[in-house]
Design a protein around this motif. Structure first.
Motif, PDB file in Angstrom:
ATOM      1  N   ASP A 197       0.833  -1.216   0.000  1.00 55.78           N
ATOM      2  CA  ASP A 197       0.000   0.000   0.000  1.00 55.78           C
ATOM      3  C   ASP A 197       0.857   1.251   0.000  1.00 55.78           C
ATOM      4  OD1 ASP A 197      -2.199  -1.686   0.140  1.00 55.78           O
ATOM      5  OD2 ASP A 197      -2.560  -1.346   2.280  1.00 55.78           O
ATOM      6  N   ALA A 198       1.886   1.259   0.853  1.00 56.41           N
ATOM      7  CA  ALA A 198       2.737   2.439   0.992  1.00 56.41           C
ATOM      8  C   ALA A 198       3.486   2.729  -0.312  1.00 56.41           C
ATOM      9  CB  ALA A 198       3.728   2.235   2.138  1.00 56.41           C
ATOM     10  N   PHE A 199       3.949   1.678  -0.983  1.00 56.59           N
ATOM     11  CA  PHE A 199       4.682   1.882  -2.232  1.00 56.59           C
ATOM     12  C   PHE A 199       3.777   2.463  -3.312  1.00 56.59           C
ATOM     13  CE2 PHE A 199       5.992   0.481  -6.439  1.00 56.59           C
ATOM     14  CZ  PHE A 199       7.283   0.971  -6.488  1.00 56.59           C
ATOM     15  N   PHE A 200       2.630   1.859  -3.527  1.00 57.41           N
ATOM     16  CA  PHE A 200       1.771   2.303  -4.624  1.00 57.41           C
ATOM     17  C   PHE A 200       1.128   3.663  -4.349  1.00 57.41           C
ATOM     18  CE2 PHE A 200       1.985  -2.192  -5.879  1.00 57.41           C
ATOM     19  CZ  PHE A 200       2.240  -2.030  -7.239  1.00 57.41           C
ATOM     20  N   GLU A 201       1.011   4.024  -3.091  1.00 55.29           N
ATOM     21  CA  GLU A 201       0.476   5.353  -2.770  1.00 55.29           C
ATOM     22  C   GLU A 201       1.427   6.451  -3.243  1.00 55.29           C
ATOM     23  OE1 GLU A 201      -1.053   7.983   1.100  1.00 55.29           O
ATOM     24  OE2 GLU A 201      -0.465   5.885   1.346  1.00 55.29           O
ATOM     25  N   ARG A 202       2.732   6.204  -3.203  1.00 58.18           N
ATOM     26  CA  ARG A 202       3.721   7.206  -3.584  1.00 58.18           C
ATOM     27  C   ARG A 202       4.190   7.063  -5.034  1.00 58.18           C
ATOM     28  NH1 ARG A 202       8.609   7.277  -1.208  1.00 58.18           N
ATOM     29  NH2 ARG A 202       8.726   9.538  -1.074  1.00 58.18           N
ATOM     30  N   LEU A 203       3.731   6.038  -5.725  1.00 60.79           N
ATOM     31  CA  LEU A 203       4.250   5.758  -7.060  1.00 60.79           C
ATOM     32  C   LEU A 203       3.883   6.797  -8.120  1.00 60.79           C
ATOM     33  CD1 LEU A 203       5.766   3.859  -8.982  1.00 60.79           C
ATOM     34  CD2 LEU A 203       3.629   2.547  -9.229  1.00 60.79           C
ATOM     35  N   PRO A 204       2.618   7.221  -8.230  1.00 60.05           N
ATOM     36  CA  PRO A 204       2.248   8.119  -9.346  1.00 60.05           C
ATOM     37  C   PRO A 204       3.005   9.447  -9.301  1.00 60.05           C
ATOM     38  CG  PRO A 204       0.294   7.161  -8.323  1.00 60.05           C
ATOM     39  CD  PRO A 204       1.439   6.839  -7.423  1.00 60.05           C
ATOM     40  N   GLY A 205       3.445   9.905 -10.477  1.00 57.14           N
ATOM     41  CA  GLY A 205       4.060  11.219 -10.598  1.00 57.14           C
ATOM     42  C   GLY A 205       5.516  11.293 -10.222  1.00 57.14           C
ATOM     43  N   ARG A 206       6.136  10.168  -9.861  1.00 57.49           N
ATOM     44  CA  ARG A 206       7.539  10.187  -9.458  1.00 57.49           C
ATOM     45  C   ARG A 206       8.402   9.562 -10.545  1.00 57.49           C
ATOM     46  NH1 ARG A 206       8.748   7.051  -4.890  1.00 57.49           N
ATOM     47  NH2 ARG A 206      10.512   8.429  -4.468  1.00 57.49           N
ATOM     48  N   GLY A 207       9.582  10.118 -10.711  1.00 57.85           N
ATOM     49  CA  GLY A 207      10.543   9.572 -11.654  1.00 57.85           C
ATOM     50  C   GLY A 207      11.627   8.803 -10.930  1.00 57.85           C
ATOM     51  N   ILE A 208      12.678   8.439 -11.672  1.00 52.06           N
ATOM     52  CA  ILE A 208      13.837   7.771 -11.081  1.00 52.06           C
ATOM     53  C   ILE A 208      15.037   8.690 -11.307  1.00 52.06           C
ATOM     54  CG2 ILE A 208      15.308   5.728 -11.073  1.00 52.06           C
ATOM     55  CD1 ILE A 208      12.982   4.120 -12.129  1.00 52.06           C
ATOM     56  N   THR A 209      15.541   9.267 -10.243  1.00 55.44           N
ATOM     57  CA  THR A 209      16.605  10.263 -10.315  1.00 55.44           C
ATOM     58  C   THR A 209      17.856   9.700 -10.990  1.00 55.44           C
ATOM     59  OG1 THR A 209      15.748  11.205  -8.259  1.00 55.44           O
ATOM     60  CG2 THR A 209      17.946  11.897  -8.936  1.00 55.44           C
ATOM     61  N   TYR A 210      18.518  10.570 -11.763  1.00 55.43           N
ATOM     62  CA  TYR A 210      19.749  10.244 -12.482  1.00 55.43           C
ATOM     63  C   TYR A 210      19.535   9.192 -13.572  1.00 55.43           C
ATOM     64  CZ  TYR A 210      21.871  12.751  -8.581  1.00 55.43           C
ATOM     65  OH  TYR A 210      22.183  13.699  -7.637  1.00 55.43           O
ATOM     66  N   THR A 211      18.310   9.101 -14.069  1.00 53.66           N
ATOM     67  CA  THR A 211      18.022   8.265 -15.235  1.00 53.66           C
ATOM     68  C   THR A 211      17.121   9.075 -16.158  1.00 53.66           C
ATOM     69  OG1 THR A 211      15.931   7.247 -14.544  1.00 53.66           O
ATOM     70  CG2 THR A 211      17.958   6.275 -13.677  1.00 53.66           C
ATOM     71  N   ASP A 212      16.814   8.512 -17.332  1.00 55.16           N
ATOM     72  CA  ASP A 212      15.888   9.196 -18.222  1.00 55.16           C
ATOM     73  C   ASP A 212      14.447   8.754 -18.001  1.00 55.16           C
ATOM     74  OD1 ASP A 212      15.991   6.660 -19.201  1.00 55.16           O
ATOM     75  OD2 ASP A 212      16.533   7.210 -21.263  1.00 55.16           O
ATOM     76  N   HIS A 213      14.198   8.042 -16.862  1.00 56.78           N
ATOM     77  CA  HIS A 213      12.832   7.629 -16.534  1.00 56.78           C
ATOM     78  C   HIS A 213      12.112   8.786 -15.827  1.00 56.78           C
ATOM     79  CE1 HIS A 213      13.388   3.515 -17.759  1.00 56.78           C
ATOM     80  NE2 HIS A 213      14.397   3.332 -16.911  1.00 56.78           N
ATOM     81  N   SER A 214      11.271   9.461 -16.536  1.00 62.48           N
ATOM     82  CA  SER A 214      10.491  10.537 -15.917  1.00 62.48           C
ATOM     83  C   SER A 214       9.313   9.979 -15.132  1.00 62.48           C
ATOM     84  CB  SER A 214       9.987  11.503 -16.998  1.00 62.48           C
ATOM     85  OG  SER A 214       9.171  10.812 -17.933  1.00 62.48           O
TER      86      SER A 214
END
Length: 393
Positions: free
Chosen positions: A253-270
């Protein structure tokens, strides 16, 4: 006593789900103060969730194991420490039902009584007229800060000098609280040490562990109840497993609550949500949680089936419940590790639940009765045709 209709499994599980806001609201406070918030204790009690292992004659529900496990998993989904203490109340409340009926009348003279306890006999009981006198300290006494009675093991000294484990029921008011619960996880459980200094315990509040471990119980009025005919260790192990499973759900629950709208820093994954790495991680974690559900509910359902039929337990069945518990703990830890790793650097802040869940799961896996390796070894011994190397089975 209350005349409330016995709630169904679905109703009790829903009550537990409904407590999520108050448990979540106070989780950080409980961790910082190393004790459950009073509002959390009141919410669990007022919802009737401390009465699931109470005999119906005292207004309890005598809920089956599957019901209790599902309730504890929902509580663990909101706060691991709250679920842990609730599990202790379930297990120790069940043990209270093994005592002579007169002792049970005393326990349940307290409305919404909460009972905790320790199985490790780290105190000494000296025989005296009418009972025993107990001295010693019990560590890891979870829920002691919010309980009325302590069901604690001690070593009874016989006249020939030999020692035998017994279970004693002592009011918390007669014990000293040692404020030593400074830990890395399950901090809100307030699992302090308690000390007895020559506390007198009348004989009707003393059980011989040799009887308890062989299902020779002292209660006459509970003898016909399916709930109170089962063995101690499978009942306790199946129960506490619900907490571990709930922590796995909490991490998801905690992971998926924060998942939307976040990228992966220092990569091209926005978008972390669209990254293939994330897809692999969440699928891996989800499969482990689903496997943990299998082991959790298999253990609970076996206890219920055996209780209902009255059929004797095999040693291998007893060990398999412990193996199911250990496997659940291992699988949940692995799943939580994946979710925590995938949560990014900002997840280390105190206000982000995943870091607390990760620490709670680690502590659960270190518990002596829950360690995966210990339980697998025990089960493996029996599969190889050897005798168990423990009485706690």
């Amino acid at each position: 006593m209350t005349s409330e209709r016995t709630p169904s499994r679905q109703e009790l599980v829903q009550r537990a789900r409904d407590l999520a806001p108050v448990l979540g609201k106070h989780a950080l406070w409980s961790e910082e103060h190393r004790s459950l918030h009073d509002d959390v204790v009141a919410a669990i009690s007022d919802a009737g969730l401390t009465r699931m292992r109470v005999p119906t004659r005292y207004g309890g529900y005598e809920s089956d194991t599957r019901t209790v496990v599902e309730v504890l998993a929902e509580l663990g989904r909101a706060d691991g420490s709250a679920a842990w203490n609730a599990a202790i109340w379930q297990i120790s409340g069940w043990i209270a039902g093994l005592f002579p009926d007169a002792a049970q009348d005393l326990f349940h003279s307290t409305p919404q009584v909460r009972v905790c306890g320790i199985l490790s006999p780290s105190a000494v009981a000296e025989p005296v007229e009418g009972g025993v006198r107990v001295s010693g300290t019990w560590a890891f006494n979870s829920a002691a800060l919010h309980s009325h009675w302590d069901m604690n093991a001690a070593l009874l000294r016989h006249p020939d000098g030999s020692m035998e484990p017994v279970m004693t029921a002592i009011p918390l008011a007669e014990l000293e609280i040692v404020d030593d619960w400074y830990t890395s996880g399950l901090r809100g459980s307030g699992s302090v040490s308690t000390t007895a200094r020559e506390v007198f315990v009348p004989e009707e509040r003393v059980l011989f562990m040799r009887n308890v471990l062989h299902e020779v119980y002292a209660s006459e009025l509970n003898a016909a109840s399916p709930l109170f005919r089962g063995p101690l260790l499978p009942t306790a192990c199946a129960t506490i497993t619900g907490v571990a499973l709930g922590l796995g759900w909490a991490a998801r629950d905690a992971f998926f609550e924060r998942l939307p709208g976040r990228g992966i820093t220092y990569t091209d994954h926005s978008s972390r949500q669209e990254a293939q790495l994330t897809h692999l991680q969440v699928a891996e974690a989800e499969m482990r949680i689903e496997e943990a559900e299998f082991h959790t509910f298999r253990a609970a359902d076996l206890v219920d089936a055996k209780n209902a039929s009255g059929q004797p337990w095999t040693t291998q069945e007893r060990a398999r419940v412990r193996a199911d518990m250990g496997r659940t703990c291992q699988l949940v830890k692995e799943a939580v590790d994946v979710y925590a790793t995938a949560s990014g650097g900002t997840s280390i802040y105190q206000t982000v639940p995943i870091q607390r869940i990760e620490r709670d799961v680690r502590v659960v896996n270190l518990h002596a009765i829950m360690q995966p390796a210990t339980n697998l070894e025990l089960y493996g011994r029996l599969l190889c045709g050897l005798e168990p190397n423990t009485h706690y089975i």
